[in-house]
Design an enzyme around this catalytic site. Structure first.
Site, PDB file in Angstrom:
ATOM      1  N   TYR A 137     -39.838  88.682  27.139  1.00  0.00           N
ATOM      2  CA  TYR A 137     -38.820  88.245  28.106  1.00  0.00           C
ATOM      3  C   TYR A 137     -37.952  89.431  28.518  1.00  0.00           C
ATOM      4  O   TYR A 137     -37.206  89.981  27.709  1.00  0.00           O
ATOM      5  CB  TYR A 137     -37.974  87.137  27.468  1.00  0.00           C
ATOM      6  CG  TYR A 137     -36.911  86.516  28.337  1.00  0.00           C
ATOM      7  CD1 TYR A 137     -36.867  86.701  29.722  1.00  0.00           C
ATOM      8  CD2 TYR A 137     -35.936  85.711  27.762  1.00  0.00           C
ATOM      9  CE1 TYR A 137     -35.886  86.115  30.499  1.00  0.00           C
ATOM     10  CE2 TYR A 137     -34.943  85.114  28.527  1.00  0.00           C
ATOM     11  CZ  TYR A 137     -34.922  85.324  29.891  1.00  0.00           C
ATOM     12  OH  TYR A 137     -33.937  84.739  30.648  1.00  0.00           O
ATOM     13  N   LYS A 166     -42.104  87.122  30.884  1.00  0.00           N
ATOM     14  CA  LYS A 166     -41.158  86.413  31.742  1.00  0.00           C
ATOM     15  C   LYS A 166     -40.310  87.497  32.380  1.00  0.00           C
ATOM     16  O   LYS A 166     -39.461  88.108  31.736  1.00  0.00           O
ATOM     17  CB  LYS A 166     -40.292  85.442  30.938  1.00  0.00           C
ATOM     18  CG  LYS A 166     -39.239  84.728  31.795  1.00  0.00           C
ATOM     19  CD  LYS A 166     -38.327  83.837  30.964  1.00  0.00           C
ATOM     20  CE  LYS A 166     -37.248  83.187  31.828  1.00  0.00           C
ATOM     21  NZ  LYS A 166     -36.320  82.341  31.034  1.00  0.00           N
TER      22      LYS A 166
END
Length: 296
Positions: A137, A166
């Site tokens: 992420y 992400k």
């Protein structure tokens, strides 16, 4: 042929609390069923939207266990399990796997601002500690440092279980580099609802969405339409819900979306400090938009 494991519409799930600040397990189970019925592809508990910084390790384990058991294999559970101390991040990842998570979302270390080599070594230790797929992420707006495309790609090539990123940097050049240079089975997901349409048009694999808490079937419809090149449909959906996407960040996430879910009767409107309820002014604006969209 690509066999990307992480794709589609994923919800960054809120954590429902009772007034006494304990986890509302009944509401949590209700949310899982809501997403199963809506066709959400992946459910992500214990992320930023789930107020993970305010959860103890035991609470995270319990939430992941409840969500995984309630999902019962009907929806993928990719649990948030990251922090800025590598040893603790490894522990959280192991616990998430033990609790039943099908995959793990691990945020780039924040506050301590490591070098790119430091980022690499952080995620190397996590990848070597668990067997489930890992979503890296990258969210510089919260962490204070950008995980570069070259480091993400290096991780993707070196570790088979680093399966996705992400990407929430809002850096279109970085996103394009990831999409063009990634290994065949590595997924690139956006973390921005406002970017679903252009991101999918560029070849992205899906979204990890805040708005999917309120409108899961619509977010999935938008992802599919954009992925399949049905741009008229995708533009119409984006135009209709763009204000809601933006208003979900009218104050710090997840405060606005939890207020909306309380209006929908899904959860009680409770937060853990330092998050506090929306201002009355912003409540009125958001409620008006929810009414306009027919969500309440």
């Amino acid at each position: 042929m690509s066999t990307r494991y992480i794709a589609g519409s994923a919800v960054a799930l809120v954590t429902p609390f009772r007034k006494n600040n304990t986890i509302d397990t009944d509401a949590l189970k209700k949310l899982v069923q809501f997403h199963i019925e809506a066709g959400t592809d992946i459910i992500i508990p214990c992320g930023t939207t789930g107020e993970s910084p305010t959860l103890t390790s035991d609470e995270q384990f319990r939430i992941i266990r409840i969500v995984s058991e309630e999902a019962d294999g009907k929806i993928m559970v990719a649990a948030g399990a990251g922090t800025n101390a590598t040893a603790h991040a490894v522990e959280l990842a192991k616990n998430a796997e033990k609790a039943g998570a099908s995959a793990i979302l691990s945020v780039a270390p924040y506050y301590n601002k490591p070098s790119q080599e430091g980022f690499y070594q952080h995620f190397r230790h996590i990848a070597e500690a668990v067997s489930v797929p890992i979503i890296v992420y990258n969210v510089p707006g919260r962490t204070g440092s950008n995980l570069s495309a070259s480091t993400i790609l290096r991780l993707a090539r070196d570790f088979a279980n680093i399966a996705a990123v992400k990407e929430a940097s809002d850096n279109m050049n970085q996103i394009m580099e990831l999409l063009e240079e990634r290994p065949e089975n590595f997924s690139v997901m956006t973390g921005e609802d406002m970017l679903i349409l252009p991101f999918m048009a560029m070849g992205g694999d899906g979204v990890i969405s805040v708005a999917a808490n309120q409108i899961p079937s619509t977010v999935k419809q938008l992802v599919i339409a954009a992925k399949q090149g049905n741009l008229d449909e995708a533009r119409a959906l984006n135009r209709k819900y763009r204000r809601l996407f933006k208003m979900n960040f009218i104050e710090s996430n997840p405060v606005p979306v939890k207020y909306c879910l309380s209006l929908m009767g899904m959860i009680e409107e409770n937060y853990r400090l330092p998050l506090v309820p929306l201002s009355d002014e912003n409540k009125a604006v958001l409620k008006k938009e929810m009414e306009f969209l027919g969500l309440i």
